[in-house]
Structures are given as structure tokens and as C-alpha cells.
Design a protein around this motif. Structure first.
Motif, mmCIF file in Angstrom:
data_model
loop_
_atom_site.group_PDB
_atom_site.id
_atom_site.type_symbol
_atom_site.label_atom_id
_atom_site.label_comp_id
_atom_site.label_asym_id
_atom_site.label_seq_id
_atom_site.Cartn_x
_atom_site.Cartn_y
_atom_site.Cartn_z
ATOM 1 N N ARG A 243 -210.481 -23.433 62.306
ATOM 2 C CA ARG A 243 -209.442 -23.840 61.351
ATOM 3 C C ARG A 243 -208.905 -25.220 61.684
ATOM 4 O O ARG A 243 -208.714 -26.061 60.802
ATOM 5 C CB ARG A 243 -208.310 -22.802 61.342
ATOM 6 C CG ARG A 243 -208.624 -21.543 60.537
ATOM 7 C CD ARG A 243 -207.374 -20.703 60.321
ATOM 8 N NE ARG A 243 -206.914 -20.105 61.579
ATOM 9 C CZ ARG A 243 -207.315 -18.934 62.038
ATOM 10 N NH1 ARG A 243 -208.202 -18.216 61.347
ATOM 11 N NH2 ARG A 243 -206.844 -18.442 63.164
ATOM 12 N N GLN A 244 -208.638 -25.430 62.972
ATOM 13 C CA GLN A 244 -208.125 -26.724 63.408
ATOM 14 C C GLN A 244 -209.148 -27.832 63.148
ATOM 15 O O GLN A 244 -208.804 -28.934 62.698
ATOM 16 C CB GLN A 244 -207.768 -26.682 64.901
ATOM 17 C CG GLN A 244 -207.207 -27.986 65.445
ATOM 18 C CD GLN A 244 -205.913 -28.399 64.753
ATOM 19 O OE1 GLN A 244 -205.132 -27.560 64.330
ATOM 20 N NE2 GLN A 244 -205.701 -29.699 64.618
ATOM 21 N N LYS A 247 -209.272 -28.863 59.528
ATOM 22 C CA LYS A 247 -208.155 -29.752 59.192
ATOM 23 C C LYS A 247 -208.450 -31.188 59.640
ATOM 24 O O LYS A 247 -208.211 -32.147 58.902
ATOM 25 C CB LYS A 247 -206.870 -29.256 59.855
ATOM 26 C CG LYS A 247 -206.286 -27.983 59.250
ATOM 27 C CD LYS A 247 -204.994 -27.594 59.958
ATOM 28 C CE LYS A 247 -204.389 -26.316 59.383
ATOM 29 N NZ LYS A 247 -203.149 -25.921 60.080
ATOM 30 N N THR A 250 -211.193 -32.728 57.412
ATOM 31 C CA THR A 250 -210.672 -33.074 56.088
ATOM 32 C C THR A 250 -209.854 -34.352 56.134
ATOM 33 O O THR A 250 -209.997 -35.238 55.279
ATOM 34 C CB THR A 250 -209.812 -31.927 55.528
ATOM 35 O OG1 THR A 250 -210.616 -30.746 55.419
ATOM 36 C CG2 THR A 250 -209.255 -32.280 54.157
#
Length: 307
Positions: A243-244, A247, A250
Motif C-alpha cells: 500500500r505504501q 502511494k 502514484t
């Protein structure tokens, strides 16, 4: 002239340097129309293998053969070795392709950012990027059907790289290149040849596909070594990390896209500015700052995506 279906064959090539084996049992085949990138970790010897294929280094063991009716043209990494300093830009190209009309030569030079009196500049006063652009014009006008390109993007700014990329995309023949610019490889290559000390690993697809396959392979190898009682904890940690990482990726991709747009706009502005003026110098400074930041962000993106 259209070559045979197989343009290049490398069989069981081994090379040693200072008593150490750089690589062994290298086997590869490049088919007509493919655009292949040769990559490797530092020190493995991709430049050495490229020079063996080019014929500028003696072959110690194995066999390298070009296919039927293959006309290869080489782009040297060090243009100071092959360009004549006292020639003008126009003379340099004319001597390389004496049968090509001047109108076509001037047109090609214009597409590579040499317009008007620029073609009368001496080679000796050109920058590294300008010399590479002259050399690429020579390569493209020689009507070869197999281009061997050694670091073709060296010293080129973003705009010149775009010009080169479009020219190579339109080239209907076959390409084998060594290039440190992963973004350029991604946009051009359809075959990735990874050189290792044990030989060649071939990936049919673009550079991002190659990275994905490598990541999957590394993940499989790592997961097989994790003890069963630690797998659940590892999966939870991996989920948080993923997830990190998404981020970070992105955010980086958003910034990279904006920088590429800004750099392209800056490149277009140069056409309307007078060289050497204060306005030109200020624009050039900002352009270099943007380029530097883009290189940093691309390095960060690559680190995040392959880690």
C-alpha cells in the motif's frame, strides 16, 4: 534490401578479461524487424559483448553470424573517434553517404535540429549532444537494415531524445542497442536481452514487462525460503508495504508526468529565443534544473518499482 528472417545469431560465446570470465555460453537470435535492448548489471560485460558483435573486439570462443543480405550500420558511443573534427556538419554527412542528394541530407539534418547555417559549423566546435545527432543522421541515411547502437542517447537533451525516438520507431529494419536510459528502452524495445555471467535471459516484451517478470521471479524465490510459521506475518507486512509503495509510485508518476510536460514546453520556447541572451540563459538554467529533477524522480521510481 530486405534481409533474411534471422538477422543475427550468437552461439556459445565466452569472453575472458584479465584471467576472469566475464560471461560464458551466450546464445541469442534476433529476428528481422525486432528492436532489442541488451542490458546487464555493471561489470557483467554488455559493452564487451556488443563490441564482439560489432567486430571491434576479437572473438575468443563461439560464433557470431549475420543473416542473409544483412547490412549492419554501427553507432559508436565515442563519436570523437569516428567524426572528422575539421569537417562541417554537412561535409561529415556528405562523405558518409555520397550518393544521397543534398536536399535529403539537409532535410534529415533539419529534423535533428541542424537548420540554416548550423550545417556549416565545424565538428570540432560541437557539443557532445550535437555530435551524437550528426552521427545518428549518418547512421539513418546509410540505408542499413540492421542498426547496432551503443548508448545512442548519450549527451542528448529531452527534445533531441524525442526526435531520435521517433526516427527509430519509424525505422522498418532491426535494432540492437545498449542504452542506460530505461525510459528510452521502454518506449522503443520489444525484446529485452539480459546478459548474465552464465549467458542470456531473453524477455519478449517491453522493459516494464521485463521488470515485472523479474520481480515475480524474485518474489517466488523469497517466498519459498520463508518458514511456514512466519508466512502469515510476512504477508501482513507485505500488504502494508505494498500500500505504501503504491502511494509512493502514484506520487512519483504524477510528478514525472508534470516534469516531462514542463520540459517539453521549455524545449519549444528555445526556438523563439536568441542564443546567448539573458532570457536564453535563464531559460536554459531552468531547463537543466527540470532535467535534473526528472532524472532524480525517475531513479526514485525505478528504485521503488524494482525493490
Amino acid at each position: 534490401v530486405q534481409p533474411g528472417k534471422v538477422v543475427l545469431t550468437v552461439q556459445n560465446v565466452t569472453h575472458r578479461f584479465d584471467g576472469k570470465t566475464l560471461f560464458a555460453n551466450v546464445n541469442l537470435e534476433i529476428a528481422r524487424g525486432q528492436k532489442a535492448a541488451l542490458i546487464a548489471a555493471n561489470g557483467v560485460g554488455k559493452t564487451t559483448l556488443f563490441k564482439l558483435i560489432q567486430g571491434s573486439l576479437p572473438l575468443e570462443k563461439g560464433l557470431i553470424t549475420f543473416g542473409h543480405q544483412v547490412k549492419q550500420v554501427f553507432f559508436e558511443q565515442d563519436q570523437s573517434r569516428v567524426l572528422t573534427p575539421t569537417n562541417t556538419v554537412l561535409q561529415e554527412v556528405q562523405q558518409a553517404v555520397p550518393k544521397v542528394p543534398d536536399s535529403l541530407i539537409r532535410s534529415m539534418l533539419g529534423s535533428f535540429l541542424f537548420s540554416g547555417d548550423d550545417v556549416l559549423k565545424k565538428i570540432e566546435v560541437l557539443s557532445g549532444g550535437e555530435r551524437n545527432r550528426v552521427a545518428m543522421v549518418k547512421v539513418l541515411l546509410q540505408q542499413g537494415n540492421f542498426l547496432l547502437l551503443d548508448e545512442p542517447t548519450n549527451h542528448l537533451d529531452m527534445y533531441a531524445q524525442d526526435v531520435l525516438l521517433q526516427a527509430l520507431r519509424q525505422f522498418e529494419g532491426t535494432i540492437l542497442m545498449v542504452c542506460h536510459d530505461h525510459d528510452f528502452i521502454q518506449k522503443l524495445a520489444d525484446v529485452i536481452l539480459e546478459l548474465t555471467p552464465q549467458g542470456i535471459n531473453r524477455y519478449n516484451g517491453d522493459y516494464e514487462s521485463y521488470l515485472y517478470v523479474k520481480k515475480q521471479q524474485q518474489g517466488t524465490a523469497q517466498s519459498s525460503s520463508v518458514m511456514p510459521e512466519k508466512k502469515q506475518l510476512a504477508q501482513e507486512i507485505d500488504a502494508d508495504s505494498a500500500r505504501q509503495r503504491r502511494k509512493e509510485i502514484t506520487a512519483l508518476e504524477s510528478r514525472i508526468a508534470k516534469l516531462e510536460v514542463d520540459i517539453r514546453k521549455r524545449s519549444e520556447q528555445f526556438a523563439a529565443l536568441t542564443y546567448g541572451t539573458l532570457e536564453y540563459r535563464q531559460a536554459e538554467k531552468k531547463y537543466k534544473e527540470l532535467q535534473h529533477e526528472l532524472e532524480q524522480k525517475l531513479a526514485e521510481w525505478e528504485k521503488v518499482t524494482v525493490s
